[in-house]
Motif scaffolding. Structure first.
Motif, PDB file in Angstrom:
ATOM      1  N   TRP A   1       0.845  -1.202   0.000  1.00 57.19           N
ATOM      2  CA  TRP A   1       0.000   0.000   0.000  1.00 57.19           C
ATOM      3  C   TRP A   1       0.877   1.248   0.000  1.00 57.19           C
ATOM      4  O   TRP A   1       0.568   2.230  -0.664  1.00 57.19           O
ATOM      5  CB  TRP A   1      -0.939  -0.027   1.200  1.00 57.19           C
ATOM      6  CG  TRP A   1      -2.112   0.887   1.101  1.00 57.19           C
ATOM      7  CD1 TRP A   1      -2.346   1.987   1.867  1.00 57.19           C
ATOM      8  CD2 TRP A   1      -3.224   0.783   0.215  1.00 57.19           C
ATOM      9  NE1 TRP A   1      -3.530   2.567   1.503  1.00 57.19           N
ATOM     10  CE2 TRP A   1      -4.093   1.861   0.496  1.00 57.19           C
ATOM     11  CE3 TRP A   1      -3.576  -0.108  -0.794  1.00 57.19           C
ATOM     12  CZ2 TRP A   1      -5.282   2.072  -0.195  1.00 57.19           C
ATOM     13  CZ3 TRP A   1      -4.763   0.101  -1.473  1.00 57.19           C
ATOM     14  CH2 TRP A   1      -5.595   1.169  -1.183  1.00 57.19           C
ATOM     15  N   GLY A   2       1.982   1.180   0.726  1.00 56.77           N
ATOM     16  CA  GLY A   2       2.931   2.291   0.712  1.00 56.77           C
ATOM     17  C   GLY A   2       3.529   2.499  -0.670  1.00 56.77           C
ATOM     18  O   GLY A   2       3.652   3.633  -1.141  1.00 56.77           O
ATOM     19  N   ASP A   3       3.912   1.400  -1.328  1.00 57.50           N
ATOM     20  CA  ASP A   3       4.459   1.502  -2.685  1.00 57.50           C
ATOM     21  C   ASP A   3       3.416   2.047  -3.663  1.00 57.50           C
ATOM     22  O   ASP A   3       3.732   2.877  -4.517  1.00 57.50           O
ATOM     23  CB  ASP A   3       4.955   0.143  -3.174  1.00 57.50           C
ATOM     24  CG  ASP A   3       6.277  -0.249  -2.537  1.00 57.50           C
ATOM     25  OD1 ASP A   3       6.947   0.621  -1.942  1.00 57.50           O
ATOM     26  OD2 ASP A   3       6.639  -1.439  -2.621  1.00 57.50           O
ATOM     27  N   LEU A   4       2.186   1.569  -3.552  1.00 58.24           N
ATOM     28  CA  LEU A   4       1.124   2.077  -4.422  1.00 58.24           C
ATOM     29  C   LEU A   4       0.897   3.562  -4.179  1.00 58.24           C
ATOM     30  O   LEU A   4       0.683   4.325  -5.123  1.00 58.24           O
ATOM     31  CB  LEU A   4      -0.181   1.305  -4.196  1.00 58.24           C
ATOM     32  CG  LEU A   4      -0.216  -0.096  -4.766  1.00 58.24           C
ATOM     33  CD1 LEU A   4      -1.456  -0.844  -4.280  1.00 58.24           C
ATOM     34  CD2 LEU A   4      -0.180  -0.049  -6.281  1.00 58.24           C
ATOM     35  N   GLY A   5       0.936   3.961  -2.926  1.00 62.76           N
ATOM     36  CA  GLY A   5       0.795   5.380  -2.609  1.00 62.76           C
ATOM     37  C   GLY A   5       1.832   6.207  -3.342  1.00 62.76           C
ATOM     38  O   GLY A   5       1.532   7.275  -3.877  1.00 62.76           O
ATOM     39  N   GLY A   6       3.065   5.705  -3.381  1.00 61.75           N
ATOM     40  CA  GLY A   6       4.125   6.392  -4.111  1.00 61.75           C
ATOM     41  C   GLY A   6       3.788   6.557  -5.583  1.00 61.75           C
ATOM     42  O   GLY A   6       4.071   7.591  -6.189  1.00 61.75           O
ATOM     43  N   GLN A   7       3.163   5.545  -6.168  1.00 63.02           N
ATOM     44  CA  GLN A   7       2.773   5.626  -7.575  1.00 63.02           C
ATOM     45  C   GLN A   7       1.607   6.588  -7.787  1.00 63.02           C
ATOM     46  O   GLN A   7       1.423   7.105  -8.877  1.00 63.02           O
ATOM     47  CB  GLN A   7       2.408   4.231  -8.090  1.00 63.02           C
ATOM     48  CG  GLN A   7       3.593   3.285  -8.125  1.00 63.02           C
ATOM     49  CD  GLN A   7       3.192   1.872  -8.498  1.00 63.02           C
ATOM     50  OE1 GLN A   7       2.153   1.642  -9.079  1.00 63.02           O
ATOM     51  NE2 GLN A   7       4.042   0.917  -8.146  1.00 63.02           N
ATOM     52  N   TRP A   8       0.814   6.808  -6.737  1.00 64.37           N
ATOM     53  CA  TRP A   8      -0.328   7.722  -6.832  1.00 64.37           C
ATOM     54  C   TRP A   8       0.044   9.132  -6.399  1.00 64.37           C
ATOM     55  O   TRP A   8      -0.822   9.998  -6.285  1.00 64.37           O
ATOM     56  CB  TRP A   8      -1.484   7.226  -5.972  1.00 64.37           C
ATOM     57  CG  TRP A   8      -2.065   5.918  -6.404  1.00 64.37           C
ATOM     58  CD1 TRP A   8      -2.139   5.431  -7.674  1.00 64.37           C
ATOM     59  CD2 TRP A   8      -2.656   4.925  -5.569  1.00 64.37           C
ATOM     60  NE1 TRP A   8      -2.746   4.193  -7.673  1.00 64.37           N
ATOM     61  CE2 TRP A   8      -3.066   3.857  -6.396  1.00 64.37           C
ATOM     62  CE3 TRP A   8      -2.885   4.821  -4.203  1.00 64.37           C
ATOM     63  CZ2 TRP A   8      -3.694   2.718  -5.899  1.00 64.37           C
ATOM     64  CZ3 TRP A   8      -3.506   3.681  -3.714  1.00 64.37           C
ATOM     65  CH2 TRP A   8      -3.911   2.654  -4.553  1.00 64.37           C
ATOM     66  N   GLY A   9       1.317   9.362  -6.133  1.00 66.75           N
ATOM     67  CA  GLY A   9       1.753  10.693  -5.741  1.00 66.75           C
ATOM     68  C   GLY A   9       1.649  10.966  -4.250  1.00 66.75           C
ATOM     69  O   GLY A   9       1.661  12.108  -3.818  1.00 66.75           O
ATOM     70  N   VAL A  10       1.540   9.926  -3.457  1.00 63.70           N
ATOM     71  CA  VAL A  10       1.438  10.050  -2.003  1.00 63.70           C
ATOM     72  C   VAL A  10       2.723   9.478  -1.398  1.00 63.70           C
ATOM     73  O   VAL A  10       3.197   8.429  -1.826  1.00 63.70           O
ATOM     74  CB  VAL A  10       0.210   9.268  -1.470  1.00 63.70           C
ATOM     75  CG1 VAL A  10       0.148   9.300   0.044  1.00 63.70           C
ATOM     76  CG2 VAL A  10      -1.066   9.823  -2.070  1.00 63.70           C
ATOM     77  N   ASN A  11       3.239  10.152  -0.412  1.00 64.73           N
ATOM     78  CA  ASN A  11       4.432   9.697   0.278  1.00 64.73           C
ATOM     79  C   ASN A  11       4.252   8.249   0.750  1.00 64.73           C
ATOM     80  O   ASN A  11       3.196   7.882   1.277  1.00 64.73           O
ATOM     81  CB  ASN A  11       4.684  10.650   1.458  1.00 64.73           C
ATOM     82  CG  ASN A  11       5.876  10.298   2.263  1.00 64.73           C
ATOM     83  OD1 ASN A  11       5.930   9.242   2.886  1.00 64.73           O
ATOM     84  ND2 ASN A  11       6.838  11.194   2.271  1.00 64.73           N
ATOM     85  N   ARG A  12       5.263   7.441   0.593  1.00 70.34           N
ATOM     86  CA  ARG A  12       5.217   6.025   0.970  1.00 70.34           C
ATOM     87  C   ARG A  12       4.837   5.853   2.440  1.00 70.34           C
ATOM     88  O   ARG A  12       4.052   4.973   2.799  1.00 70.34           O
ATOM     89  CB  ARG A  12       6.562   5.363   0.690  1.00 70.34           C
ATOM     90  CG  ARG A  12       6.604   3.909   1.129  1.00 70.34           C
ATOM     91  CD  ARG A  12       7.941   3.297   0.846  1.00 70.34           C
ATOM     92  NE  ARG A  12       8.073   3.224  -0.604  1.00 70.34           N
ATOM     93  CZ  ARG A  12       9.169   2.842  -1.229  1.00 70.34           C
ATOM     94  NH1 ARG A  12      10.237   2.511  -0.544  1.00 70.34           N
ATOM     95  NH2 ARG A  12       9.202   2.801  -2.529  1.00 70.34           N
ATOM     96  N   SER A  13       5.397   6.683   3.303  1.00 64.88           N
ATOM     97  CA  SER A  13       5.098   6.579   4.733  1.00 64.88           C
ATOM     98  C   SER A  13       3.618   6.804   5.006  1.00 64.88           C
ATOM     99  O   SER A  13       3.018   6.122   5.841  1.00 64.88           O
ATOM    100  CB  SER A  13       5.911   7.600   5.531  1.00 64.88           C
ATOM    101  OG  SER A  13       7.284   7.380   5.349  1.00 64.88           O
ATOM    102  N   ILE A  14       3.033   7.749   4.314  1.00 63.39           N
ATOM    103  CA  ILE A  14       1.601   8.022   4.483  1.00 63.39           C
ATOM    104  C   ILE A  14       0.793   6.786   4.113  1.00 63.39           C
ATOM    105  O   ILE A  14      -0.129   6.393   4.826  1.00 63.39           O
ATOM    106  CB  ILE A  14       1.185   9.246   3.643  1.00 63.39           C
ATOM    107  CG1 ILE A  14       1.823  10.509   4.215  1.00 63.39           C
ATOM    108  CG2 ILE A  14      -0.334   9.381   3.569  1.00 63.39           C
ATOM    109  CD1 ILE A  14       1.667  11.739   3.348  1.00 63.39           C
ATOM    110  N   GLY A  15       1.132   6.166   2.987  1.00 61.40           N
ATOM    111  CA  GLY A  15       0.436   4.960   2.558  1.00 61.40           C
ATOM    112  C   GLY A  15       0.590   3.822   3.560  1.00 61.40           C
ATOM    113  O   GLY A  15      -0.373   3.113   3.869  1.00 61.40           O
TER     114      GLY A  15
END
Length: 175
Positions: A12-26
């Protein structure tokens, strides 16, 4: 942390990175989403091996997106956090945030540029037509978003389940 939960949190963290969201947030969102009880920032930092400051900043961002909330825990003065667990509500909140940050400014810019182009004889008809096409598409997307949010939940569920079945009723295009 059990392996499937750890895997989900990392992915989910990695996907967040792909969606423009910081990995930690995800990762924090994923951990809170799967948690059976509210967690403190310290617990989150320990579970994810993150710096406390990173957790604090990420929690602020998740609160701003309205994806998590602070909840009181009896006989504990620390802040505890829990995630929204209704997937429709999560999707609606993310969509609302993205609309506000992306679609609304795009609409304003396209309306402005299209209006200016209409009054400027130095802008070619092709450029005016393409600006108008982009504006029309963005307006339609914005209208569709509003319609989806206004539907009662049961109808949204039904619409999602119908998926490709609806497309099969549309006339086939040649080409």
């Amino acid at each position: 942390m059990p392996r499937p939960i750890e895997t989900f949190v990392l992915q989910w963290g990695d996907l967040g990175g792909q969606w423009g969201v910081n990995r930690s947030i995800g990762q924090i969102h994923a951990l809170l989403y799967l948690s059976e009880r509210p967690l403190t920032a310290e617990e989150i930092a320990d579970d994810l091996s993150m710096a406390r400051s990173n957790v604090s900043n990420s929690l602020k961002e998740l609160l701003a997106w309205n994806l998590i909330r602070r909840v009181p825990v009896r006989q504990d003065r620390r802040d505890h956090y829990e995630a929204e667990t209704d997937v429709w509500e999560i999707a609606a909140r993310i969509a609302a945030g993205r609309k506000e940050r992306e679609i609304d400014p795009a609409l304003a810019a396209l309306r402005h540029c299209s209006a200016e182009a209409d009054g400027d004889p130095t802008v070619s008809p092709v450029a005016r037509q393409r600006l108008q096409a982009m504006l029309d598409f963005t307006v339609a997307l914005d209208r569709w978003y509003g319609q989806m949010l206004s539907l009662p939940r049961g109808k949204r569920d039904m619409l999602l389940k119908l998926g490709a079945k609806i497309a099969s009723f549309l006339p086939k295009e040649k080409g």
